[in-house]
Scaffold this active site. Structure first.
Site, PDB file in Angstrom:
ATOM      1  NE  ARG A   1      -4.021  -2.278   1.826  1.00 55.71           N
ATOM      2  CZ  ARG A   1      -5.058  -2.581   2.676  1.00 55.71           C
ATOM      3  NH1 ARG A   1      -4.987  -1.830   3.868  1.00 55.71           N
ATOM      4  NH2 ARG A   1      -5.996  -3.336   2.337  1.00 55.71           N
TER       5      ARG A   1
ATOM      6  CD  GLU B   1      -8.971   2.216  12.244  1.00 58.24           C
ATOM      7  OE1 GLU B   1      -9.787   1.650  11.824  1.00 58.24           O
ATOM      8  OE2 GLU B   1      -8.387   3.163  11.648  1.00 58.24           O
TER       9      GLU B   1
END
Lengths: 565, 122
Positions: free
Chosen positions: A295, A383
């Site tokens: 990414r 997260e």
């Protein structure tokens, strides 16, 4: 203003995404009574429901695997900044969570097998993994299936009360311990105090800080701001992951911007510049129609190609599936092809345009492997936690993290609650209220903040840009002030925006400040004025709040506490 | 000349009489009605109350309302360069403007069946 209502619980969980719901299930399984709250509706907001495809775990049914291999890949992607103990927890416990979800009927895709027997769980290859490791639910249905499955289990769990439309405004700290939270009940506009023996922050990441993002409205980093103000530490705040191929053009409705990720997993596709040439090889990794580029590298390659004047018309790259047949597309994505047709898109005839989009936050609340913060009584999970993914997260690790960390947090919070004789009193300090109306449009200021973050605190950063951003953020913080707008009653949109600005500006400042200090380029943090990794920066940065000021300190990267089995 | 969509938005706080406000929103092909409502909040009136979470993915299913008399998700309904009538759901209790009470009854703070001891202060 006094709170008009008081609630009490053993375990308070803030956020009903994947991590919060798994925590609720586990805490209830350990016998705790749980209050699961969300500012949105239960199981609808957050990031989990938005996930389209991949969940990485070494279940090894199609290809032999072991969590140690997954751990090695996770640590490598994290560019030497992971807390390996948290990474290990993700990889090791993730496997059990995937199997438990399977038992709950999530419907992981399976290979066909004759005689009515179930085939092995399908696993696809994703960038950065050494073998096919990502389970999924067809078609583009992983997040909704995971959310629905967990929601069903939460509803079945004894002793879990679920309350939506409750926006937590502050954690309550007394005698150095977190004893609950103060919340705004959105549908009545009343303040509510919640007394809790243990509180879990499961509010997800901060992608709403950016103009182009892939997450829900409620991902403004609430949990980071809540934790900071309660005295907890944040870690690795400079590392925001951009997903390289977020949908850019033509405008689609009813489709998640991350949808091209699963298309690439299954079909490859070709990433091309404005002149329809392959280009990622110029930046180190050839694409060649396979999905192998990580990414951070893909984000870099697309951004640089656009800067060089070789971007697609809307300022991104082309992603082309024109070499495939309608039959191949239908076999892989069935009904999704119809949804694309309704949007006027035929992938056999036209490429679409993609560009980097804010996707995930590697940083977050610092916790140990029991998900405890440094504030007794306060836990964080999913997260909202920093450390497991270091400077760059591997594809597929986010849902696994939500599940594994959620389960662990639920367990730890239940243990604490059960070790206490009574629930502490939670008297909240109310925020002051303005006497005059706001002199600015808070919805417009949120858009302005997103522009500042995208332009100057995006994937590529410079000292000058970061300083500019920090100055803008600080002047916005001053305008927002410490006093809430006067109450406007039920679903007061202005008050909600003001509370969001209060949190988001604090979180934005901690990202910008950490990014200024880190004078090197590593993973998702790329400084154009400091290219390349610098060994001196093989440290984590910790953010704390002292007298409303962001304070940065450095901390040695933890080492593995026990040898892998 | 740029095209505009003209939104006639029904506004009220639960229990009070409603008014209809009209907003001209710049039209771009491909936009959703939710895009236009968000535009109004940023450029004209931040007090407009709307409920949504996922913005564009049709994952949260929170932005349901009446658009030209039909029940639709605002994120899926295409904006059109004409007059459009935007109203809250008719069969749900009105909270504020386009926000209605759509939470399952056992997931509300003031839900019936939850007036148990756990709600009272210690």
């Amino acid at each position: 203003m006094r709170p008009t209502m008081q609630l009490q619980t053993e375990v308070l969980i803030i956020g009903a995404g994947g991590a919060g719901m798994y925590a609720a299930i586990e805490a209830a399984r350990r016998g705790a009574n749980v209050l699961l709250v969300d500012r949105s509706l239960i199981g609808r907001g957050g990031a989990t429901v938005m996930a389209q495809m991949t969940v990485a775990a070494a279940v090894g049914e199609e290809t032999p695997d072991h969590w140690e291999h997954h751990l090695a890949d996770t640590l490598k992607a994290g560019r030497d900044l992971c807390d390996p103990n948290l990474s290990r927890l993700l990889c090791e416990d993730g496997v059990e969570c995937i199997r438990e979800m399977d038992g709950w009927g999530v419907g992981w895709a399976r290979a066909p097998q004759a005689e009515g027997k179930r085939g092995p769980m399908r696993q696809v290859m994703a960038p950065g993994h050494d073998r096919p490791r990502c389970v999924y639910v067809d078609f583009l249905n992983t997040g909704p299936a995971v959310s629905r499955t967990l929601r069903t289990q939460v509803i079945r769990a004894p002793g879990v009360r679920r309350v939506g439309d409750l926006l937590v405004v502050d954690l309550i700290v007394r005698g150095g311990q977190c004893v609950g939270a103060l919340a705004l009940h959105l549908t009545t506009g009343e303040m509510v105090t919640i007394a809790a023996r243990a509180t879990i922050v499961a509010t997800g990441g901060l992608t709403r800080l950016y103009r182009r993002n892939s997450a829900s409205l409620n991902m403004g980093g609430d949990g980071y701001a809540l934790s900071l103000r309660a005295g907890a530490e944040l870690i690795d705040m400079e590392f925001v992951q951009f997903f390289p191929i977020g949908h850019l053009a033509p405008r689609l409705i009813g489709m998640d911007p991350i949808m091209w990720d699963p298309f690439r997993y299954k079909l490859g596709g070709r990433l091309l510049n404005g002149a329809k040439e392959e280009f990622t090889q110029r930046y180190g990794t050839a694409d060649e129609g396979k999905y192998v580029i990580t990414r951070d590298l893909a984000t870099y390659a697309i951004t640089k190609e656009v800067e060089a004047g070789r971007g697609s018309p809307h300022g991104g790259a082309y992603l082309s599936f024109e070499h495939l047949s309608v039959e191949q597309l239908r076999a892989a994505f069935g009904p999704v092809i119809d949804r694309l047709a309704k949007n006027g898109i035929d992938l056999t005839r036209q490429p679409i345009e993609v560009a980097p989009i804010a996707h995930y936050h590697m940083g977050g609340v610092r916790v140990d492997t029991e998900m405890r913060t440094n504030v007794p009584g306060l836990f964080a999970t999913g997260e909202a936690v920093g450390g497991a993914n270091g400077a760059n997260r591997l594809s597929g690790n986010a849902i696994t993290e939500a599940l594994a960390f959620g389960r662990r947090a639920g367990h730890s919070a239940a243990l604490r609650a059960q070790g206490m004789k009574s629930t502490p009193m939670a008297a909240a300090t109310m925020l002051p209220t303005r006497t005059k109306p706001l002199e600015f449009n808070p919805a417009a200021m949120l858009v302005q903040l997103q522009a500042v973050m995208a332009d100057d605190v995006g994937p590529f950063r410079t000292q000058a840009g970061l300083q500019r951003a920090l100055a803008s953020i600080r002047s916005m913080r001053e305008a927002v002030g410490a006093a809430m707008p006067a109450p406007g009653g039920a679903y007061d949109a202005v008050r909600i925006d003001w509370l969001d600005l209060r949190s988001m500006l604090l979180v934005a400042e901690s990202v910008a400040a950490a990014a200024i200090a880190r004078t090197e380029s590593r993973g998702a943090h790329q400084r154009e004025d400091h290219p390349g990794m610098d060994d001196r920066w093989r440290v984590n940065q910790v953010v704390t709040l002292e007298d409303e000021r962001i304070v940065l300190t450095e901390r040695k990267v933890p080492s593995m506490e026990r040898a892998a089995a | 000349m740029k095209q505009t969509a003209t939104l006639h938005v029904r506004r009220a706080i639960g229990g009070e009489s409603a008014r209809v406000e009209t907003h001209a929103v710049p039209f771009e092909p491909g936009q959703s009605v939710l895009d236009a409502l968000r535009w109004i909040r940023v450029h004209a009136d931040p007090t407009l109350a709307i409920r949504f979470s996922c913005i564009n993915a049709n994952a949260c299913k929170e932005c349901m309302m009446q658009i030209d008399g039909k029940t639709q998700y605002a994120c899926l309904a295409r904006l059109e360069p004409r007059d459009m009538r935007i109203e809250p759901l008719r069969n749900k209790a009105l909270i504020h403007d386009l926000v209605t009470e759509i939470a399952p009854s056992d997931e509300r703070l003031l839900a019936s069946g939850h007036a148990d001891a756990a709600d009272d202060p210690a």
